[in-house]
Scaffold this motif. Sequence first.
Motif, PDB file in Angstrom:
ATOM      1  N   GLY A  81       0.784  -1.227   0.000  1.00 32.88           N
ATOM      2  CA  GLY A  81       0.000   0.000   0.000  1.00 32.88           C
ATOM      3  C   GLY A  81       0.814   1.273   0.000  1.00 32.88           C
ATOM      4  N   ILE A  82       2.131   1.180  -0.007  1.00 29.72           N
ATOM      5  CA  ILE A  82       2.962   2.390   0.024  1.00 29.72           C
ATOM      6  C   ILE A  82       2.976   3.067  -1.337  1.00 29.72           C
ATOM      7  CG2 ILE A  82       5.303   3.261   0.370  1.00 29.72           C
ATOM      8  CD1 ILE A  82       5.647   0.931   2.393  1.00 29.72           C
ATOM      9  N   ASN A  83       3.341   2.327  -2.362  1.00 30.55           N
ATOM     10  CA  ASN A  83       3.373   2.869  -3.727  1.00 30.55           C
ATOM     11  C   ASN A  83       2.135   2.407  -4.483  1.00 30.55           C
ATOM     12  OD1 ASN A  83       5.982   4.300  -3.834  1.00 30.55           O
ATOM     13  ND2 ASN A  83       6.774   2.282  -3.336  1.00 30.55           N
ATOM     14  N   LYS A  84       1.683   3.236  -5.384  1.00 32.61           N
ATOM     15  CA  LYS A  84       0.437   2.986  -6.103  1.00 32.61           C
ATOM     16  C   LYS A  84       0.676   2.944  -7.609  1.00 32.61           C
ATOM     17  CE  LYS A  84      -2.101   3.814  -2.340  1.00 32.61           C
ATOM     18  NZ  LYS A  84      -2.581   2.718  -1.568  1.00 32.61           N
ATOM     19  N   ASN A  85      -0.227   2.257  -8.312  1.00 30.46           N
ATOM     20  CA  ASN A  85      -0.367   2.371  -9.756  1.00 30.46           C
ATOM     21  C   ASN A  85      -1.528   3.327  -9.986  1.00 30.46           C
ATOM     22  OD1 ASN A  85       1.629   0.444 -10.145  1.00 30.46           O
ATOM     23  ND2 ASN A  85       0.190  -1.229 -10.444  1.00 30.46           N
ATOM     24  N   PHE A  86      -1.489   4.085 -11.093  1.00 23.74           N
ATOM     25  CA  PHE A  86      -2.523   5.073 -11.362  1.00 23.74           C
ATOM     26  C   PHE A  86      -3.096   4.878 -12.761  1.00 23.74           C
ATOM     27  CE2 PHE A  86       0.715   7.114  -8.672  1.00 23.74           C
ATOM     28  CZ  PHE A  86      -0.043   7.338  -7.532  1.00 23.74           C
ATOM     29  N   THR A  87      -4.406   5.015 -12.875  1.00 26.35           N
ATOM     30  CA  THR A  87      -5.077   5.039 -14.172  1.00 26.35           C
ATOM     31  C   THR A  87      -5.733   6.403 -14.307  1.00 26.35           C
ATOM     32  OG1 THR A  87      -5.556   2.679 -14.040  1.00 26.35           O
ATOM     33  CG2 THR A  87      -6.846   3.953 -15.620  1.00 26.35           C
ATOM     34  N   ILE A  88      -5.539   7.041 -15.457  1.00 21.51           N
ATOM     35  CA  ILE A  88      -6.215   8.305 -15.736  1.00 21.51           C
ATOM     36  C   ILE A  88      -7.224   8.044 -16.841  1.00 21.51           C
ATOM     37  CG2 ILE A  88      -5.967  10.660 -16.608  1.00 21.51           C
ATOM     38  CD1 ILE A  88      -3.295  10.809 -15.192  1.00 21.51           C
ATOM     39  N   THR A  89      -8.485   8.383 -16.545  1.00 22.68           N
ATOM     40  CA  THR A  89      -9.565   8.218 -17.512  1.00 22.68           C
ATOM     41  C   THR A  89     -10.123   9.590 -17.865  1.00 22.68           C
ATOM     42  OG1 THR A  89     -11.384   8.084 -15.910  1.00 22.68           O
ATOM     43  CG2 THR A  89     -10.197   6.035 -16.386  1.00 22.68           C
ATOM     44  N   PHE A 110      -0.131   4.315 -15.219  1.00 22.95           N
ATOM     45  CA  PHE A 110       1.183   4.505 -14.627  1.00 22.95           C
ATOM     46  C   PHE A 110       1.479   3.281 -13.753  1.00 22.95           C
ATOM     47  CE2 PHE A 110      -0.256   8.489 -15.923  1.00 22.95           C
ATOM     48  CZ  PHE A 110       0.660   9.508 -15.732  1.00 22.95           C
ATOM     49  N   VAL A 111       2.521   2.518 -14.096  1.00 15.58           N
ATOM     50  CA  VAL A 111       2.847   1.288 -13.389  1.00 15.58           C
ATOM     51  C   VAL A 111       4.130   1.480 -12.601  1.00 15.58           C
ATOM     52  CG1 VAL A 111       3.327  -1.176 -13.608  1.00 15.58           C
ATOM     53  CG2 VAL A 111       1.806  -0.061 -15.241  1.00 15.58           C
ATOM     54  N   PHE A 112       4.061   1.268 -11.284  1.00 15.00           N
ATOM     55  CA  PHE A 112       5.238   1.349 -10.431  1.00 15.00           C
ATOM     56  C   PHE A 112       6.051   0.063 -10.580  1.00 15.00           C
ATOM     57  CE2 PHE A 112       7.413   0.502  -6.417  1.00 15.00           C
ATOM     58  CZ  PHE A 112       8.163   1.650  -6.297  1.00 15.00           C
ATOM     59  N   THR A 162      24.251  -5.064  -9.057  1.00 20.62           N
ATOM     60  CA  THR A 162      25.100  -4.114  -8.332  1.00 20.62           C
ATOM     61  C   THR A 162      24.708  -3.989  -6.863  1.00 20.62           C
ATOM     62  OG1 THR A 162      23.671  -2.241  -8.845  1.00 20.62           O
ATOM     63  CG2 THR A 162      25.444  -2.735 -10.421  1.00 20.62           C
ATOM     64  N   GLY A 163      23.594  -4.558  -6.474  1.00 23.35           N
ATOM     65  CA  GLY A 163      23.110  -4.428  -5.106  1.00 23.35           C
ATOM     66  C   GLY A 163      22.160  -3.258  -4.923  1.00 23.35           C
ATOM     67  N   LYS A 164      21.984  -2.437  -5.949  1.00 16.37           N
ATOM     68  CA  LYS A 164      21.055  -1.302  -5.903  1.00 16.37           C
ATOM     69  C   LYS A 164      19.735  -1.698  -6.562  1.00 16.37           C
ATOM     70  CE  LYS A 164      24.726   2.117  -6.200  1.00 16.37           C
ATOM     71  NZ  LYS A 164      25.291   3.208  -7.014  1.00 16.37           N
ATOM     72  N   THR A 165      18.697  -0.959  -6.255  1.00 14.48           N
ATOM     73  CA  THR A 165      17.380  -1.211  -6.836  1.00 14.48           C
ATOM     74  C   THR A 165      16.955  -0.016  -7.676  1.00 14.48           C
ATOM     75  OG1 THR A 165      16.773  -2.564  -4.938  1.00 14.48           O
ATOM     76  CG2 THR A 165      14.978  -1.755  -6.299  1.00 14.48           C
ATOM     77  N   LEU A 166      16.527  -0.274  -8.900  1.00 10.00           N
ATOM     78  CA  LEU A 166      15.981   0.773  -9.765  1.00 10.00           C
ATOM     79  C   LEU A 166      14.491   0.919  -9.476  1.00 10.00           C
ATOM     80  CD1 LEU A 166      17.599  -0.197 -13.181  1.00 10.00           C
ATOM     81  CD2 LEU A 166      18.272   1.661 -11.684  1.00 10.00           C
ATOM     82  N   THR A 167      14.051   2.132  -9.281  1.00  9.38           N
ATOM     83  CA  THR A 167      12.648   2.427  -9.005  1.00  9.38           C
ATOM     84  C   THR A 167      12.172   3.409 -10.063  1.00  9.38           C
ATOM     85  OG1 THR A 167      13.025   2.143  -6.647  1.00  9.38           O
ATOM     86  CG2 THR A 167      11.057   3.343  -7.274  1.00  9.38           C
ATOM     87  N   TYR A 168      11.071   3.077 -10.742  1.00 14.40           N
ATOM     88  CA  TYR A 168      10.566   3.955 -11.792  1.00 14.40           C
ATOM     89  C   TYR A 168       9.099   3.664 -12.068  1.00 14.40           C
ATOM     90  CZ  TYR A 168      11.484  -0.163 -14.704  1.00 14.40           C
ATOM     91  OH  TYR A 168      11.508  -1.436 -15.213  1.00 14.40           O
ATOM     92  N   TYR A 169       8.485   4.583 -12.803  1.00 12.09           N
ATOM     93  CA  TYR A 169       7.124   4.399 -13.302  1.00 12.09           C
ATOM     94  C   TYR A 169       7.188   4.224 -14.819  1.00 12.09           C
ATOM     95  CZ  TYR A 169       4.267   5.235  -9.199  1.00 12.09           C
ATOM     96  OH  TYR A 169       3.646   5.103  -7.991  1.00 12.09           O
ATOM     97  N   THR A 170       6.473   3.236 -15.314  1.00  9.65           N
ATOM     98  CA  THR A 170       6.271   3.087 -16.750  1.00  9.65           C
ATOM     99  C   THR A 170       4.951   3.767 -17.070  1.00  9.65           C
ATOM    100  OG1 THR A 170       7.410   0.963 -16.726  1.00  9.65           O
ATOM    101  CG2 THR A 170       6.084   1.459 -18.669  1.00  9.65           C
ATOM    102  N   LEU A 171       4.983   4.720 -17.999  1.00  8.54           N
ATOM    103  CA  LEU A 171       3.807   5.485 -18.374  1.00  8.54           C
ATOM    104  C   LEU A 171       3.269   4.909 -19.682  1.00  8.54           C
ATOM    105  CD1 LEU A 171       5.492   8.947 -17.812  1.00  8.54           C
ATOM    106  CD2 LEU A 171       4.316   7.555 -16.134  1.00  8.54           C
TER     107      LEU A 171
END
Length: 142
Positions: free
Chosen positions: A53-61, A71-73, A86-95
């Motif tokens: 519940g921390i991060n959300k996906n969003f739909t715009i209608t 918008f997909v987290f 590398t031990g790091k995590t990539l965080t992004y939204y696909t639009l």
Amino acid sequence: MKKLLFTALLIFASTAGFAQKMKVQVDKESGTITVNEVPQAILIKENAPGQLGINKNFTITNLDGKELLYFVFTQEPETNSRGYKTGKTLTYYTLNFIESGGQGRRPGTMTALGAAKIAMKNELLKNGEIDPEAQKKFLLKY
């Protein structure tokens, strides 16, 4: 020289005050996105998988309920050029543009208001549909 600089500064300051600011808001109950208090679209939130519940996906209608943007987290492990983690995590939204299938990527996280602002400030909606020219420009940026 000082008078010229002062005059230029005075003209700039007076014209900057006339520029209309875009005020984007999202109603927490209905999800209605308003720009300068005019309803433009509806934002629907859903929990992103595995995010508790921390991060959300969003739909715009549009106002009629037709899905326009999704918008997909996403989080994934970062890898180097050889394919090793590398031990790091990539965080992004696909639009995702629903109708055209176009996709863009925006690094980091965002709120519901952030998702609404990114769509409205890039003028993606025109008469309740995605504006193809604005979409093209948007995908070049992201």
